[in-house]
Design a protein around this motif. Sequence first.
Motif, PDB file in Angstrom:
ATOM      1  N   SER A   1       0.838  -1.196   0.000  1.00 39.81           N
ATOM      2  CA  SER A   1       0.000   0.000   0.000  1.00 39.81           C
ATOM      3  C   SER A   1       0.872   1.244   0.000  1.00 39.81           C
ATOM      4  O   SER A   1       2.067   1.192   0.327  1.00 39.81           O
ATOM      5  CB  SER A   1      -0.935   0.009   1.217  1.00 39.81           C
ATOM      6  OG  SER A   1      -0.187   0.049   2.419  1.00 39.81           O
ATOM      7  N   GLN A   2       0.243   2.371  -0.346  1.00 41.88           N
ATOM      8  CA  GLN A   2       0.935   3.646  -0.404  1.00 41.88           C
ATOM      9  C   GLN A   2       0.035   4.745   0.144  1.00 41.88           C
ATOM     10  O   GLN A   2      -1.062   4.973  -0.372  1.00 41.88           O
ATOM     11  CB  GLN A   2       1.314   3.974  -1.855  1.00 41.88           C
ATOM     12  CG  GLN A   2       1.904   5.353  -2.059  1.00 41.88           C
ATOM     13  CD  GLN A   2       3.276   5.503  -1.435  1.00 41.88           C
ATOM     14  OE1 GLN A   2       3.957   4.516  -1.238  1.00 41.88           O
ATOM     15  NE2 GLN A   2       3.668   6.715  -1.138  1.00 41.88           N
ATOM     16  N   PRO A   3       0.442   5.451   1.203  1.00 42.62           N
ATOM     17  CA  PRO A   3      -0.362   6.581   1.693  1.00 42.62           C
ATOM     18  C   PRO A   3      -0.314   7.742   0.708  1.00 42.62           C
ATOM     19  O   PRO A   3       0.667   7.924  -0.020  1.00 42.62           O
ATOM     20  CB  PRO A   3       0.311   6.942   3.026  1.00 42.62           C
ATOM     21  CG  PRO A   3       1.711   6.455   2.887  1.00 42.62           C
ATOM     22  CD  PRO A   3       1.651   5.233   2.019  1.00 42.62           C
ATOM     23  N   LEU A   4      -1.373   8.535   0.678  1.00 39.63           N
ATOM     24  CA  LEU A   4      -1.486   9.642  -0.259  1.00 39.63           C
ATOM     25  C   LEU A   4      -1.529  10.968   0.484  1.00 39.63           C
ATOM     26  O   LEU A   4      -2.143  11.086   1.538  1.00 39.63           O
ATOM     27  CB  LEU A   4      -2.760   9.504  -1.101  1.00 39.63           C
ATOM     28  CG  LEU A   4      -2.939   8.204  -1.889  1.00 39.63           C
ATOM     29  CD1 LEU A   4      -4.238   8.253  -2.673  1.00 39.63           C
ATOM     30  CD2 LEU A   4      -1.760   7.970  -2.816  1.00 39.63           C
ATOM     31  N   ASN A   5      -0.897  11.947  -0.104  1.00 39.69           N
ATOM     32  CA  ASN A   5      -0.948  13.314   0.402  1.00 39.69           C
ATOM     33  C   ASN A   5      -1.900  14.097  -0.504  1.00 39.69           C
ATOM     34  O   ASN A   5      -1.609  14.327  -1.673  1.00 39.69           O
ATOM     35  CB  ASN A   5       0.452  13.934   0.370  1.00 39.69           C
ATOM     36  CG  ASN A   5       0.475  15.350   0.925  1.00 39.69           C
ATOM     37  OD1 ASN A   5      -0.557  16.010   1.024  1.00 39.69           O
ATOM     38  ND2 ASN A   5       1.654  15.832   1.267  1.00 39.69           N
ATOM     39  N   PHE A   6      -3.044  14.520   0.031  1.00 37.10           N
ATOM     40  CA  PHE A   6      -4.071  15.173  -0.767  1.00 37.10           C
ATOM     41  C   PHE A   6      -3.932  16.693  -0.786  1.00 37.10           C
ATOM     42  O   PHE A   6      -4.889  17.392  -1.145  1.00 37.10           O
ATOM     43  CB  PHE A   6      -5.459  14.804  -0.234  1.00 37.10           C
ATOM     44  CG  PHE A   6      -5.886  13.411  -0.595  1.00 37.10           C
ATOM     45  CD1 PHE A   6      -5.858  12.965  -1.892  1.00 37.10           C
ATOM     46  CD2 PHE A   6      -6.334  12.542   0.394  1.00 37.10           C
ATOM     47  CE1 PHE A   6      -6.263  11.689  -2.230  1.00 37.10           C
ATOM     48  CE2 PHE A   6      -6.747  11.264   0.076  1.00 37.10           C
ATOM     49  CZ  PHE A   6      -6.716  10.826  -1.242  1.00 37.10           C
ATOM     50  N   ASP A   7      -2.784  17.226  -0.425  1.00 38.25           N
ATOM     51  CA  ASP A   7      -2.633  18.680  -0.427  1.00 38.25           C
ATOM     52  C   ASP A   7      -2.885  19.264  -1.813  1.00 38.25           C
ATOM     53  O   ASP A   7      -3.469  20.348  -1.949  1.00 38.25           O
ATOM     54  CB  ASP A   7      -1.236  19.073   0.048  1.00 38.25           C
ATOM     55  CG  ASP A   7      -1.045  18.874   1.542  1.00 38.25           C
ATOM     56  OD1 ASP A   7      -2.056  18.602   2.226  1.00 38.25           O
ATOM     57  OD2 ASP A   7       0.098  18.979   2.024  1.00 38.25           O
ATOM     58  N   GLY A   8      -2.437  18.564  -2.859  1.00 39.98           N
ATOM     59  CA  GLY A   8      -2.656  19.052  -4.215  1.00 39.98           C
ATOM     60  C   GLY A   8      -4.129  19.091  -4.578  1.00 39.98           C
ATOM     61  O   GLY A   8      -4.616  20.071  -5.153  1.00 39.98           O
ATOM     62  N   ASP A   9      -4.868  18.036  -4.249  1.00 41.15           N
ATOM     63  CA  ASP A   9      -6.305  18.011  -4.523  1.00 41.15           C
ATOM     64  C   ASP A   9      -7.035  19.102  -3.760  1.00 41.15           C
ATOM     65  O   ASP A   9      -7.913  19.776  -4.311  1.00 41.15           O
ATOM     66  CB  ASP A   9      -6.872  16.647  -4.143  1.00 41.15           C
ATOM     67  CG  ASP A   9      -6.430  15.551  -5.080  1.00 41.15           C
ATOM     68  OD1 ASP A   9      -7.173  15.241  -6.015  1.00 41.15           O
ATOM     69  OD2 ASP A   9      -5.331  15.008  -4.881  1.00 41.15           O
ATOM     70  N   ASN A  10      -6.692  19.282  -2.487  1.00 46.26           N
ATOM     71  CA  ASN A  10      -7.381  20.288  -1.686  1.00 46.26           C
ATOM     72  C   ASN A  10      -7.010  21.701  -2.117  1.00 46.26           C
ATOM     73  O   ASN A  10      -7.836  22.615  -2.014  1.00 46.26           O
ATOM     74  CB  ASN A  10      -7.073  20.069  -0.207  1.00 46.26           C
ATOM     75  CG  ASN A  10      -7.737  18.820   0.340  1.00 46.26           C
ATOM     76  OD1 ASN A  10      -8.875  18.506  -0.003  1.00 46.26           O
ATOM     77  ND2 ASN A  10      -7.026  18.067   1.169  1.00 46.26           N
TER      78      ASN A  10
END
Length: 630
Positions: free
Chosen positions: A502-511
């Motif tokens: 698995s790989q955690p995601l950083n949603f800063d770009g989406d937000n």
Amino acid sequence: MFLYETSFFCNLTFLTIKSSSSLIFFNNSSNHDMFKRDYKKPILLIAFIAFFNLISNAQNGDIPPAFGYYKDATRFSQQNIVGSARIRALGGAGVSLGGDISHGILNPAGLGFMRKSEYQLSMGLGFTGTTSSGDGVQGSGEQTRFFLPQLGAVWASSKSSSNGGKWRGGAFSISFNRIADYNSDVYYTENGSNPTSLLNYFEEAAYGTYKSNMDLASQDYARGYTLLSLGEMAYALDLIKPVYSDDDNSYNYYYNSDRDKYGFPITVNGTDTSYVKQRTQMVKTRGGQYETTLAYGGNFDDKFYFGGKIGIQNINYTKTSEYVEIRDQELTYLGLAEEFETTGWGVNLSAGVIWRPIDALRIGATYTSPTWYGLNDYYTSNLTRTYDNYAWDDAAYQNQHFNSANFPPEEGPDYVYNPEGKDLYNPNASESATYNGKKSATHDRIRTKYNMTTPWKASGGISTFFGKKGFLTVDVEYVGNSAINVSDGTTYYLEGTYSEFSQPLNFDGDNYILNEELRNTVNIRAGGEYRMSKRLMLRVGYAYYQDAQKEEYNLGVDKSKQFYTGGLGYRNNKFYADFTVIYSKWKGIESPYQLDDNISLDNSSTVLIYPIIDVDYNRTELQLSIGKRF
């Protein structure tokens, strides 16, 4: 089709995988080469996504790439007019009206008007049509669907004013409501006038991947193992080739800081992609968004009504796409089939009031919290190509297209995705081969689990009654799209095998995109009822739902929705039946792929060179609601 944009919107996203040295195989045979595969290259999700120049336009210059889940958040935050056939015939207006089971979701205070218990069932039939247009584009689609707009029951406990108290009791309801419909078919053909190809998309998908990693992926796939990116798929099918690499591509240079770039085996005059005679795409979306509502409304002195509800929402959304390029020359056919699915549950809260100062006037207000969702996205794809005796000579291709000695520097091969601006020529390239026939590759199914927050809503309404002849009602709803957010994401690969990772995601770009692109909106609903006789009513309504996307980001397409409604109602002491027709229309856009490498006109505008298809949607719904009081 060329569209001009005064922003950095481009609609490409990628998911960067940083897990290294993953051991991946599906049988008991051993393979030490599998330890060499490093999943550092993006797994691209085609989902109408992202922004061009996102990082360079951000103030801090440190915004991560968007993964495309901001598009999910936007899609699942937009709803239709909801309720029984009676309420929908009024354009969905009813915040101040009261007396209908639909008030459990519209404004729970309205349940306080109900003096008798009842149950209700609504049935519907929807006809959705689409018309596609654009430069060299034509096509249409139709889709028919049966649905259940609403069902539920109300248990009322009213008290008479004769006992001298001001408390008049209240009502509790449980209802199931369809709040959004995603059923549509979009089909179009394009005459090949667009200069780009799906090959451009694969080139960008493969950018930054080591050639040694690609070679191992292709070898493993030939032995029955899986592929985890569109770049790997294109490389395994000999659709893209490296055009920049180390002199020695052996494993010893695997961790060299230089990464490979990829180009296309077939080009036209060294500047454009190979010949595309015609492209076609069929996009099918299915499913809906639903809310089960538990609500209570109370009545104080027949003047003041109040209520609250808990909403449990469910999303079931599927999008399948079949995209085909019909070509001439050596690559005769190129097709990509994709399936994208979203499922999950959420919860929200709501509270409302209605004030009736006189019998002829009602004023209402309600607030609904954001819906807090836990969602799962699933993605898989299949890529197919057909070659007709295509001969590949790597050295000749390199020398013709990437040797700077053959053209002035200012006329270099800028059609190859090369954001770092490095020299692409590899004088030691030596591969040669001949390709024939049909070949396919499959993208292993991946799952992403994440949380999503949809907008809060505040609504106000006013209703005025004309004795027993009828009434008019108007709602104004403010939608706080600034609350939309995605968080806590993890993508899972090779689930169900002992090689799962698995790989955690950083949603800063989406937000960042959600905050930059969306605006708070205002929706308006209005309707009226005229009593033609003691038992028969005529109703009409209209609603306007504003596009949540700011104008500078919508590519000139206003996606606001309009609803035109009308219906008839019958009532007696114990039974009622309502029939409604709802006609709605809106606009949208589709793209078979999105490219990050576009033509910049200046610092404030960009030409989007990939295909962009304008789609006009219309939907006609027939709804029948029947109920019985007890």
